[in-house]
Design an enzyme around this catalytic site. Structure first.
Site, PDB file in Angstrom:
ATOM      1  N   GLY A   4      24.014  49.701  19.100  1.00 53.33           N
ATOM      2  CA  GLY A   4      22.570  49.128  18.771  1.00 53.33           C
ATOM      3  C   GLY A   4      22.475  47.720  18.617  1.00 53.33           C
ATOM      4  NE  ARG A   7      15.110  47.093  19.276  1.00 50.83           N
ATOM      5  CZ  ARG A   7      14.863  48.129  19.907  1.00 50.83           C
ATOM      6  NH1 ARG A   7      14.869  48.014  21.282  1.00 50.83           N
ATOM      7  NH2 ARG A   7      14.642  49.067  19.399  1.00 50.83           N
ATOM      8  CB  VAL A  57      25.032  55.730  20.518  1.00 49.30           C
ATOM      9  CG1 VAL A  57      24.287  56.755  19.431  1.00 49.30           C
ATOM     10  CG2 VAL A  57      26.315  55.245  19.687  1.00 49.30           C
ATOM     11  CG  ASN A  83      22.654  48.642  13.638  1.00 49.81           C
ATOM     12  OD1 ASN A  83      22.088  48.368  12.663  1.00 49.81           O
ATOM     13  ND2 ASN A  83      22.162  48.440  14.906  1.00 49.81           N
ATOM     14  CB  SER A 135      17.911  54.329   5.616  1.00 54.28           C
ATOM     15  OG  SER A 135      16.816  54.134   5.348  1.00 54.28           O
ATOM     16  CE1 TYR A 148      15.992  55.832  10.557  1.00 56.63           C
ATOM     17  CE2 TYR A 148      15.256  55.963   7.998  1.00 56.63           C
ATOM     18  CZ  TYR A 148      15.999  55.254   9.234  1.00 56.63           C
ATOM     19  OH  TYR A 148      16.371  53.887   8.874  1.00 56.63           O
ATOM     20  CE  LYS A 152      19.410  55.802   9.568  1.00 58.92           C
ATOM     21  NZ  LYS A 152      20.481  54.922  10.374  1.00 58.92           N
ATOM     22  CB  ILE A 181      15.238  45.414   7.276  1.00 64.72           C
ATOM     23  CG1 ILE A 181      16.214  45.879   6.287  1.00 64.72           C
ATOM     24  CG2 ILE A 181      15.683  44.083   7.978  1.00 64.72           C
ATOM     25  CD1 ILE A 181      16.506  44.925   5.239  1.00 64.72           C
TER      26      ILE A 181
HETATM   27  N1  NAD Z   1      14.363  48.211   9.664  1.00 69.26           N
HETATM   28  C1  NAD Z   1      14.751  48.794   8.507  1.00 69.26           C
HETATM   29  O1  NAD Z   1      14.123  48.410   7.634  1.00 69.26           O
HETATM   30  C2  NAD Z   1      15.831  49.635   8.431  1.00 69.26           C
HETATM   31  C3  NAD Z   1      16.019  50.289   7.089  1.00 69.26           C
HETATM   32  C4  NAD Z   1      17.085  50.937   6.689  1.00 69.26           C
HETATM   33  C5  NAD Z   1      17.844  51.226   7.984  1.00 69.26           C
HETATM   34  N2  NAD Z   1      17.785  50.804   8.957  1.00 69.26           N
HETATM   35  C6  NAD Z   1      18.736  51.042   9.971  1.00 69.26           C
HETATM   36  O2  NAD Z   1      19.279  49.986  10.537  1.00 69.26           O
HETATM   37  C7  NAD Z   1      19.640  50.180  11.912  1.00 69.26           C
HETATM   38  C8  NAD Z   1      19.067  49.189  13.157  1.00 69.26           C
HETATM   39  O3  NAD Z   1      17.688  49.166  12.778  1.00 69.26           O
HETATM   40  P1  NAD Z   1      16.686  48.064  13.444  1.00 69.26           P
HETATM   41  O4  NAD Z   1      15.528  47.860  12.448  1.00 69.26           O
HETATM   42  O5  NAD Z   1      17.362  47.066  13.750  1.00 69.26           O
HETATM   43  O6  NAD Z   1      16.164  48.823  14.743  1.00 69.26           O
HETATM   44  P2  NAD Z   1      15.724  48.485  16.177  1.00 69.26           P
HETATM   45  O7  NAD Z   1      14.706  49.338  16.548  1.00 69.26           O
HETATM   46  O8  NAD Z   1      15.168  46.998  16.028  1.00 69.26           O
HETATM   47  O9  NAD Z   1      17.183  48.386  16.945  1.00 69.26           O
HETATM   48  C9  NAD Z   1      17.822  49.562  17.218  1.00 69.26           C
HETATM   49  C10 NAD Z   1      18.963  49.338  17.952  1.00 69.26           C
HETATM   50  O10 NAD Z   1      19.586  50.800  18.221  1.00 69.26           O
HETATM   51  C11 NAD Z   1      19.503  50.876  19.603  1.00 69.26           C
HETATM   52  N3  NAD Z   1      19.561  52.250  19.884  1.00 69.26           N
HETATM   53  C12 NAD Z   1      18.649  53.147  19.862  1.00 69.26           C
HETATM   54  N4  NAD Z   1      18.700  54.309  20.276  1.00 69.26           N
HETATM   55  C13 NAD Z   1      20.200  54.204  20.799  1.00 69.26           C
HETATM   56  C14 NAD Z   1      21.024  55.252  21.456  1.00 69.26           C
HETATM   57  N5  NAD Z   1      20.594  56.504  21.756  1.00 69.26           N
HETATM   58  N6  NAD Z   1      22.190  55.000  22.042  1.00 69.26           N
HETATM   59  C15 NAD Z   1      22.615  53.719  21.605  1.00 69.26           C
HETATM   60  N7  NAD Z   1      21.916  52.706  21.082  1.00 69.26           N
HETATM   61  C16 NAD Z   1      20.755  53.059  20.686  1.00 69.26           C
HETATM   62  C17 NAD Z   1      18.634  50.135  20.312  1.00 69.26           C
HETATM   63  O11 NAD Z   1      18.818  49.845  21.460  1.00 69.26           O
HETATM   64  C18 NAD Z   1      18.709  48.896  19.339  1.00 69.26           C
HETATM   65  O12 NAD Z   1      19.754  48.223  20.008  1.00 69.26           O
HETATM   66  C19 NAD Z   1      19.098  51.836  12.377  1.00 69.26           C
HETATM   67  O13 NAD Z   1      20.281  52.746  11.948  1.00 69.26           O
HETATM   68  C20 NAD Z   1      17.965  51.865  11.388  1.00 69.26           C
HETATM   69  O14 NAD Z   1      17.880  53.211  10.805  1.00 69.26           O
HETATM   70  C21 NAD Z   1      16.573  50.048   9.503  1.00 69.26           C
END
Ligand code: NAD
Length: 240
Positions: A4, A7, A57, A83, A135, A148, A152, A181
């Site tokens: 992932g 982005r 993934v 990620n 998370s 979710y 996690k 985030i």
């Molecule tokens: N943004 C937040 O507040 C937050 C908080 C806690 C945890 N997280 C975790 O951080 C990680 C990244 O989150 P983000 O906010 O950057 O999300 P985002 O949606 O901006 O990016 C997600 C990334 O995962 C990839 N992805 C999604 N499904 C996929 C799959 N089946 N196979 C391969 N790649 C896949 C997407 O292409 C992208 O690159 C995630 O695991 C999310 O659960 C985010």
């Protein structure tokens, strides 16, 4: 390798890990290549070799093929960051089994599949480092996120188990648990839910992807050489 990585937090992790002489590889599952291409440009600007590929993934065959390709091409695998993650929110009583299973499949099964493939390489090397992106809601729960939060929390158990199984081979496995985030994922949340989450942050500001990425880079560095099986909350104090 960062899953992932096109982005958000994954892109920031790719950039934080990029040091001269390294190769940074990532995958993504975006509908198009635009974000991935931008990440590649940012990595190239830092002077590191890099590559990105689109695949799901949670598809074990594609994960195996890609890890094999990396090892065949570069000879080793030092770091895996699990990620990639998705949300499909709904109140628990209204959540379909499909919604529950898809999120578990990507967030937890996907991480397991990558971890298993990477562990085989790292055990042979007798070195390696894995970071799983969990998370804060895996520890405290969240309304509308039964799928979710379960995925996690599962990642935290997976982290600790893998850490115990791999420690003797000099492979460390840790997790970060981000809070709120600012990324595309949180932007998609209803405004009210965004405000409610922000109100829970003692430090009084939302996190940025770099806040998480810097901790991941630390966990992958030699400075963290005696650290394994830990879940580091990067949440401005949301969880303590
Ligand atoms: N943004 C937040 O507040 C937050 C908080 C806690 C945890 N997280 C975790 O951080 C990680 C990244 O989150 P983000 O906010 O950057 O999300 P985002 O949606 O901006 O990016 C997600 C990334 O995962 C990839 N992805 C999604 N499904 C996929 C799959 N089946 N196979 C391969 N790649 C896949 C997407 O292409 C992208 O690159 C995630 O695991 C999310 O659960 C985010």
């Amino acid at each position: 390798m960062v899953t992932g990585g096109s982005r958000g937090i994954g892109r920031a992790i790719c950039l934080a890990l990029a040091r001269a002489g390294d190769v940074v590889a990532f995958n993504h599952f975006d509908p198009d290549e635009s974000a991935a291409e931008e990440t590649l440009e940012l990595l190239e600007a830092k002077g590191v070799a890099c590559e990105g590929q689109r695949f799901d993934v949670s598809d074990p065959e594609q994960v195996r093929q890609y890890i094999d390709h990396l090892v065949d091409t570069y000879g080793r695998l030092d770091v895996l960051v699990n990620n990639a993650g998705i949300t499909m929110d709904a109140l628990m009583v209204r959540m379909s089994l499909e919604q529950f299973e898809r999120v578990i499949r990507v967030n937890l099964v996907g991480a397991f599949v990558c971890l298993q493939a990477a562990a085989k390489v790292m055990m042979k090397q007798r070195s390696g480092c894995v970071v799983n992106v969990a998370s804060v809601v895996g520890a405290i729960g969240n309304v509308g996120q039964a799928n979710y939060a379960s995925s996690k929390a599962g990642l935290m158990g997976l982290t600790k188990t893998a850490a115990r199984e791999l420690a003797a081979r000099n492979v460390r496995v840790n997790a970060v648990a981000p809070g709120y985030i600012e990324t595309a994922m949180t932007e998609a949340m209803p405004q009210r839910a965004q405000e409610a989450m922000k109100a829970m942050i003692p430090m009084g500001r939302a996190g940025q992807p770099e806040d998480v990425a810097d901790v991941v880079a630390f966990l992958c560095s030699d400075e963290a050489r005696y650290l394994t099986g830990q879940v580091v909350h990067v949440s401005g104090g949301m969880y303590m």
